[in-house]
Design a protein around this motif. Structure first.
Motif, PDB file in Angstrom:
ATOM      1  N   UNK A  74     -49.722  38.857-118.901  1.00  0.00           N
ATOM      2  CA  UNK A  74     -48.442  38.914-119.187  1.00  0.00           C
ATOM      3  C   UNK A  74     -48.030  39.531-118.155  1.00  0.00           C
ATOM      4  N   UNK A  75     -48.410  39.360-116.915  1.00  0.00           N
ATOM      5  CA  UNK A  75     -47.963  40.115-115.738  1.00  0.00           C
ATOM      6  C   UNK A  75     -47.347  39.725-114.926  1.00  0.00           C
ATOM      7  N   UNK A  76     -47.191  38.741-115.374  1.00  0.00           N
ATOM      8  CA  UNK A  76     -45.490  37.748-114.669  1.00  0.00           C
ATOM      9  C   UNK A  76     -44.300  38.104-115.416  1.00  0.00           C
TER      10      UNK A  76
ATOM     11  N   UNK B 240     -48.058  47.405-106.361  1.00  0.00           N
ATOM     12  CA  UNK B 240     -47.701  45.529-106.483  1.00  0.00           C
ATOM     13  C   UNK B 240     -47.297  44.945-107.740  1.00  0.00           C
ATOM     14  N   UNK B 241     -47.280  45.477-108.409  1.00  0.00           N
ATOM     15  CA  UNK B 241     -46.835  45.024-109.505  1.00  0.00           C
ATOM     16  C   UNK B 241     -44.927  45.113-109.853  1.00  0.00           C
ATOM     17  N   UNK B 242     -44.855  45.968-109.340  1.00  0.00           N
ATOM     18  CA  UNK B 242     -43.035  46.828-108.680  1.00  0.00           C
ATOM     19  C   UNK B 242     -42.842  45.175-108.034  1.00  0.00           C
ATOM     20  N   UNK B 243     -43.451  45.119-107.038  1.00  0.00           N
ATOM     21  CA  UNK B 243     -42.649  44.365-105.729  1.00  0.00           C
ATOM     22  C   UNK B 243     -42.688  42.742-106.085  1.00  0.00           C
ATOM     23  N   UNK B 244     -44.038  42.298-106.135  1.00  0.00           N
ATOM     24  CA  UNK B 244     -43.866  41.020-106.918  1.00  0.00           C
ATOM     25  C   UNK B 244     -43.240  40.598-108.216  1.00  0.00           C
ATOM     26  N   UNK B 245     -43.822  41.264-109.516  1.00  0.00           N
ATOM     27  CA  UNK B 245     -43.288  41.159-110.538  1.00  0.00           C
ATOM     28  C   UNK B 245     -40.876  41.846-111.150  1.00  0.00           C
TER      29      UNK B 245
ATOM     30  N   UNK C 257     -55.533  40.976-106.791  1.00  0.00           N
ATOM     31  CA  UNK C 257     -55.194  40.286-108.493  1.00  0.00           C
ATOM     32  C   UNK C 257     -54.012  39.642-108.015  1.00  0.00           C
ATOM     33  N   UNK C 258     -52.901  40.977-108.117  1.00  0.00           N
ATOM     34  CA  UNK C 258     -50.954  40.693-108.029  1.00  0.00           C
ATOM     35  C   UNK C 258     -51.485  39.731-106.927  1.00  0.00           C
ATOM     36  N   UNK C 259     -51.155  39.331-105.950  1.00  0.00           N
ATOM     37  CA  UNK C 259     -51.096  38.208-105.179  1.00  0.00           C
ATOM     38  C   UNK C 259     -51.675  36.592-105.276  1.00  0.00           C
ATOM     39  N   UNK C 260     -53.014  36.602-105.573  1.00  0.00           N
ATOM     40  CA  UNK C 260     -53.598  35.599-106.693  1.00  0.00           C
ATOM     41  C   UNK C 260     -52.668  35.160-107.594  1.00  0.00           C
ATOM     42  N   UNK C 261     -52.021  35.924-108.695  1.00  0.00           N
ATOM     43  CA  UNK C 261     -51.424  35.227-109.743  1.00  0.00           C
ATOM     44  C   UNK C 261     -49.838  34.572-109.333  1.00  0.00           C
ATOM     45  N   UNK C 262     -49.351  35.628-108.113  1.00  0.00           N
ATOM     46  CA  UNK C 262     -48.023  35.618-107.760  1.00  0.00           C
ATOM     47  C   UNK C 262     -48.527  33.657-107.171  1.00  0.00           C
ATOM     48  N   UNK C 263     -49.602  33.871-106.506  1.00  0.00           N
ATOM     49  CA  UNK C 263     -49.354  32.098-105.689  1.00  0.00           C
ATOM     50  C   UNK C 263     -49.477  30.966-106.561  1.00  0.00           C
ATOM     51  N   UNK C 264     -50.630  31.513-107.738  1.00  0.00           N
ATOM     52  CA  UNK C 264     -50.951  30.531-109.011  1.00  0.00           C
ATOM     53  C   UNK C 264     -49.658  30.554-109.936  1.00  0.00           C
TER      54      UNK C 264
ATOM     55  N   UNK D   7     -54.358  45.468-116.827  1.00  0.00           N
ATOM     56  CA  UNK D   7     -55.577  43.850-115.759  1.00  0.00           C
ATOM     57  C   UNK D   7     -56.346  44.656-114.822  1.00  0.00           C
ATOM     58  N   UNK D   8     -55.456  45.413-113.760  1.00  0.00           N
ATOM     59  CA  UNK D   8     -56.504  45.965-112.805  1.00  0.00           C
ATOM     60  C   UNK D   8     -57.556  47.058-112.765  1.00  0.00           C
ATOM     61  N   UNK D   9     -57.271  48.006-114.130  1.00  0.00           N
ATOM     62  CA  UNK D   9     -57.991  48.772-114.574  1.00  0.00           C
ATOM     63  C   UNK D   9     -59.160  48.214-115.654  1.00  0.00           C
ATOM     64  N   UNK D  10     -58.877  47.002-116.372  1.00  0.00           N
ATOM     65  CA  UNK D  10     -60.106  45.747-116.933  1.00  0.00           C
ATOM     66  C   UNK D  10     -60.912  45.329-116.174  1.00  0.00           C
ATOM     67  N   UNK D  11     -59.992  45.630-115.100  1.00  0.00           N
ATOM     68  CA  UNK D  11     -60.891  44.415-114.494  1.00  0.00           C
ATOM     69  C   UNK D  11     -61.750  45.196-113.347  1.00  0.00           C
ATOM     70  N   UNK D  12     -61.361  46.429-113.152  1.00  0.00           N
ATOM     71  CA  UNK D  12     -62.375  47.219-112.339  1.00  0.00           C
ATOM     72  C   UNK D  12     -63.284  48.249-112.888  1.00  0.00           C
ATOM     73  N   UNK D  13     -63.041  49.131-114.214  1.00  0.00           N
ATOM     74  CA  UNK D  13     -64.009  49.942-114.960  1.00  0.00           C
ATOM     75  C   UNK D  13     -65.314  49.225-115.442  1.00  0.00           C
ATOM     76  N   UNK D  14     -65.235  47.609-115.500  1.00  0.00           N
ATOM     77  CA  UNK D  14     -67.263  47.267-115.708  1.00  0.00           C
ATOM     78  C   UNK D  14     -68.159  47.357-114.733  1.00  0.00           C
ATOM     79  N   UNK D  15     -67.681  46.988-113.512  1.00  0.00           N
ATOM     80  CA  UNK D  15     -68.172  47.147-111.712  1.00  0.00           C
ATOM     81  C   UNK D  15     -67.624  48.360-111.037  1.00  0.00           C
TER      82      UNK D  15
END
Length: 301
Positions: free
Chosen positions: A85-87, A166-171, A58-65, A96-104
């Motif tokens: 709001x990650x950027x 990852x958030x601390x490294x990229x943003x 997720x972090x890499x995808x947002x960083x690239x986008x 965001x990661x918890x929201x993405x992984x919790x349903x599945x």
């Protein structure tokens, strides 16, 4: 009369030898043993590795986008909650990661661990040997469920810590803007993240109890895991059908994403408490069903 003569006299009288009940320390040792075995399995490590990789992707995808300075999803707000709001603040990658992984992803991992708890031992032929020790079926089942709950916490923390790194490294990191629009310090934001992780872990205790109950119904670990995951997917689908709104508040995943209310100022606890109460009901009902089934089950393997 010597001790040997006394023992012989007791045996001749037909008195049964005294059997000591295992104490709390022995029960704790059983839990520690189950915990060690579970977290040393390659399957468990693979599940944790997959969960840790999700925030990275997720972090890499947002960083690239957003590398060209544009907003996430063209400003349309696509994706899991908090993702836009990650950027501005890498701490939001945790939410965001918890929201993405919790349903599945998280509940599927729990379903694998809980579904294999009893059925896997029976399938491998080790369940009878576990019951030879003075553990008792109730203690063994409790240790299995406690181990599944421990995995709920560890799996959630793996996602949260991976996202934080990852958030601390990229943003950038800094003060956190809540959903209500107010700002809190980064330290307070970390405390909110820890609280949310604890709530997410507790949200998985219901599916853990359900998986454990299914595990007592079969001697096939694969069948128990598949059934647990299948029920999870079915219930998730039922929770999205508008015509079933009357029963949806009673489905275990219905309030899973209510942890977003903990990012408001002040904190909104209503749906969070409903979620925790619902998970408690599921844990009590299916935990009791698992106990009733397991204590009456004829163990042949």
């Amino acid at each position: 009369m010597s001790q040997v003569e006394t023992a012989d006299a007791v045996d001749e009288a037909g008195a049964a030898p005294e059997v000591r009940e295992p104490g709390p320390l022995w029960t704790l040792g059983l839990f520690r043993s189950e915990l060690t075995i579970t977290f040393r399995r390659w399957r468990t490590l693979a599940l944790l590795g997959v969960l840790a990789a999700v925030p990275v992707l997720i972090g890499i995808a947002i960083r690239i986008e957003t590398s060209d300075g544009g907003p996430v999803g063209n400003g349309g707000g696509e994706g899991p909650a908090f993702i836009t709001q990650i950027t501005n603040n890498g701490l939001f990658l945790v939410f965001a990661a918890l929201a993405a992984t919790l349903p599945v992803f998280l509940p599927m991992a729990i379903g694998v661990i809980a579904g294999d708890a009893i059925a896997g031992e029976s399938n491998s032929g080790t369940l009878r040997y576990l019951l030879v020790a003075p553990a008792g079926r109730s203690r063994l089942l409790l240790a299995k469920y406690a181990t599944a709950c421990a995995f709920c916490l560890v799996a959630t923390l793996v996602v949260a810590l991976s996202a934080l790194v990852v958030g601390a490294m990229l943003f950038p990191l800094g003060d956190v803007t809540t959903i209500s629009g107010t700002q809190i310090s980064f330290a307070d934001g970390l405390m909110r993240a820890a609280l949310i992780a604890a709530v997410v872990a507790a949200s998985l205790t219901g599916i853990a109890a359900l998986g454990l109950f299914i595990s007592t119904l079969t001697s096939s670990g694969i069948a128990a895991m598949a059934t647990t995951v299948g029920l999870l997917i079915t219930v998730q689908i039922l929770d999205t059908i508008p015509q079933l709104h009357g029963i949806q508040p009673y489905l275990f995943p219905h309030y899973w994403l209510s942890f977003a209310d903990l990012m408001r100022e002040p904190l909104h606890w209503d749906e969070v408490l409903r979620n925790l109460g619902l998970q408690g009901v599921y844990a009590a009902v299916f935990g009791s069903a698992a106990w009733a089934r397991f204590t009456a089950k004829d163990i042949t393997a």
